[in-house]
Design a protein around this motif. Structure first.
Motif, short mmCIF file in Angstrom:
data_model
loop_
_atom_site.label_atom_id
_atom_site.label_comp_id
_atom_site.label_asym_id
_atom_site.label_seq_id
_atom_site.Cartn_x
_atom_site.Cartn_y
_atom_site.Cartn_z
N MET A 1 -50.36 -29.16 -11.61
CA MET A 1 -49.33 -28.55 -10.99
C MET A 1 -47.66 -29.13 -11.50
N GLU A 2 -46.91 -28.21 -12.00
CA GLU A 2 -45.40 -28.48 -12.88
C GLU A 2 -45.06 -29.37 -12.04
N ARG A 3 -44.21 -30.61 -12.71
CA ARG A 3 -43.90 -31.60 -11.42
C ARG A 3 -42.44 -30.83 -10.88
N SER A 4 -41.64 -30.58 -11.88
CA SER A 4 -40.54 -29.94 -11.10
C SER A 4 -40.74 -29.45 -9.26
N VAL A 5 -42.23 -28.65 -9.54
CA VAL A 5 -42.66 -27.49 -8.84
C VAL A 5 -43.35 -28.79 -7.10
N LEU A 6 -44.45 -29.41 -7.86
CA LEU A 6 -44.47 -30.22 -6.54
C LEU A 6 -43.48 -31.22 -6.84
N VAL A 7 -42.17 -31.59 -6.83
CA VAL A 7 -41.08 -32.99 -6.00
C VAL A 7 -40.18 -31.41 -5.09
N SER A 8 -40.46 -30.62 -5.32
CA SER A 8 -39.37 -29.14 -4.49
C SER A 8 -40.67 -28.96 -3.71
N ASN A 9 -41.46 -28.48 -3.54
CA ASN A 9 -42.93 -28.56 -1.97
C ASN A 9 -42.79 -30.54 -1.29
N ILE A 10 -42.67 -31.22 -2.27
CA ILE A 10 -42.24 -32.50 -0.75
C ILE A 10 -41.24 -32.42 -0.34
N ALA A 11 -40.14 -32.27 -0.82
CA ALA A 11 -38.66 -32.16 -0.71
C ALA A 11 -39.30 -30.75 0.82
N ASN A 12 -39.53 -30.22 0.47
CA ASN A 12 -39.31 -28.47 1.18
C ASN A 12 -40.40 -29.83 2.27
N ARG A 13 -41.55 -30.15 2.77
CA ARG A 13 -42.13 -30.87 3.76
C ARG A 13 -41.13 -31.86 4.69
N ILE A 14 -40.34 -32.95 3.79
CA ILE A 14 -39.75 -33.56 4.50
C ILE A 14 -38.93 -33.35 5.52
N LEU A 15 -38.47 -31.86 4.91
CA LEU A 15 -37.16 -31.23 5.53
C LEU A 15 -37.22 -30.22 6.82
N SER A 16 -38.58 -30.07 6.59
CA SER A 16 -39.14 -30.07 7.91
C SER A 16 -38.92 -29.94 8.99
N LEU A 17 -39.77 -32.00 8.45
CA LEU A 17 -39.43 -32.83 9.84
C LEU A 17 -38.59 -33.22 10.74
N LYS A 18 -38.40 -33.23 12.44
CA LYS A 18 -37.31 -32.58 12.91
C LYS A 18 -37.25 -34.44 13.67
N ARG A 19 -36.45 -34.99 13.73
CA ARG A 19 -36.04 -36.60 14.19
C ARG A 19 -35.08 -36.88 14.49
N LEU A 20 -34.86 -37.77 15.75
CA LEU A 20 -33.18 -38.05 15.83
C LEU A 20 -32.69 -39.37 15.14
N HIS A 21 -33.39 -39.52 14.42
CA HIS A 21 -33.16 -40.91 13.40
C HIS A 21 -32.94 -40.45 12.41
N PRO A 22 -32.58 -41.38 11.58
CA PRO A 22 -32.75 -40.72 9.30
C PRO A 22 -34.23 -40.87 9.44
N ILE A 23 -35.06 -39.83 8.47
CA ILE A 23 -35.72 -39.90 7.89
C ILE A 23 -36.21 -41.35 6.93
N ARG A 24 -36.63 -42.32 7.20
CA ARG A 24 -37.71 -43.59 6.08
C ARG A 24 -38.71 -42.96 5.67
N VAL A 25 -38.29 -42.15 4.33
CA VAL A 25 -39.36 -42.14 3.03
C VAL A 25 -39.50 -43.07 2.03
N GLY A 26 -40.90 -43.64 2.03
CA GLY A 26 -41.64 -45.15 1.67
C GLY A 26 -42.21 -44.26 0.26
N VAL A 27 -41.99 -44.62 -0.62
CA VAL A 27 -42.79 -44.04 -2.18
C VAL A 27 -43.37 -45.89 -2.23
#
Length: 218
Positions: A1-27
């Motif tokens: 998969m083209e790198r920019s597309v993969l990064v965009s898809n993962i960003a979409n997944r993160i933004l779909s989360l609903k939390r009552l606190h900041p989202i903590r993404v670990g890499v």
């Protein structure tokens, strides 16, 4: 998969989360797997969408040299066990940002250059912030539940060693010496991490990063 597309898809997944606190993404990923580069790309993608992103590395939470090197400067076990101050990492950053946290966080506990503990300004997070945090041993068992999204960047050891040795060639004086450090210290410690904590199994997303231009989700 083209790198920019993969990064965009993962960003979409993160933004779909609903939390009552900041989202903590670990890499996480073995040393020189490309996790820092990926975390930076994810930060840039989210910021391009006007998201308030805070970018931090666990390397801001090192132990002082007297602890880091007590088992030897080239010790793999020492790197694995003693490199980072996990208590400060949890208490000053991860826990305050999580459920029931007070949102007061610090981005650093030690100045590596001076080898001194620091007390930077305590900041207050907004619940719509996203924190992107990278680190080699980020998903040890007593840490992984403190992330809302866990991304593991998977790279073959040989590829990572060559990339890492090239990156650290100047720091260690030669490619050969840098490669030795990866063979005897960094990647021995990384293998212990994989064996004892199976971070790739606990991750929400696993990225194969062998081909830098075309990474893919496993």
């Amino acid at each position: 998969m083209e790198r920019s597309v993969l990064v965009s898809n993962i960003a979409n997944r993160i933004l779909s989360l609903k939390r009552l606190h900041p989202i903590r993404v670990g890499v996480s990923g073995i040393t020189a797997s490309g996790k820092t580069t990926f975390a930076n790309e994810l930060m840039e993608e989210l910021r391009s969408r006007k998201v308030d992103v805070i970018r931090i590395s666990i390397d801001n939470f090192h132990n002082p040299r007297i602890i880091r090197y007590r088992q030897g400067r080239e010790s793999a076990i020492g790197y694995y066990e003693d490199a980072h101050d996990y208590d400060s990492f949890k208490q000053k950053l991860l826990i305050p940002l999580g459920p029931g946290g007070n949102l007061h966080y610090q981005i650093k506990s030690l100045d590596l250059a001076t080898d001194e503990y620091v007390n930077p300004e305590i900041k207050t997070a907004n619940i719509d912030m996203i924190f992107i945090i990278d680190g080699t041993f980020l998903f040890k068992k007593d840490l992984y539940n403190l992330f809302d999204v866990k991304i593991f960047v998977e790279t073959d050891f040989e590829l990572a060693r060559k990339r890492g040795a090239k990156r650290e060639e100047q720091a260690f004086g030669s490619f050969t010496k840098a490669e030795e450090m990866f063979l005897n210290r960094y990647h021995v410690a990384s293998k212990l991490y994989l064996e004892q904590h199976t971070p790739q199994l606990d991750a929400d997303i696993v990225i194969n990063n062998n081909d830098l231009d075309n990474p893919f989700i496993v």
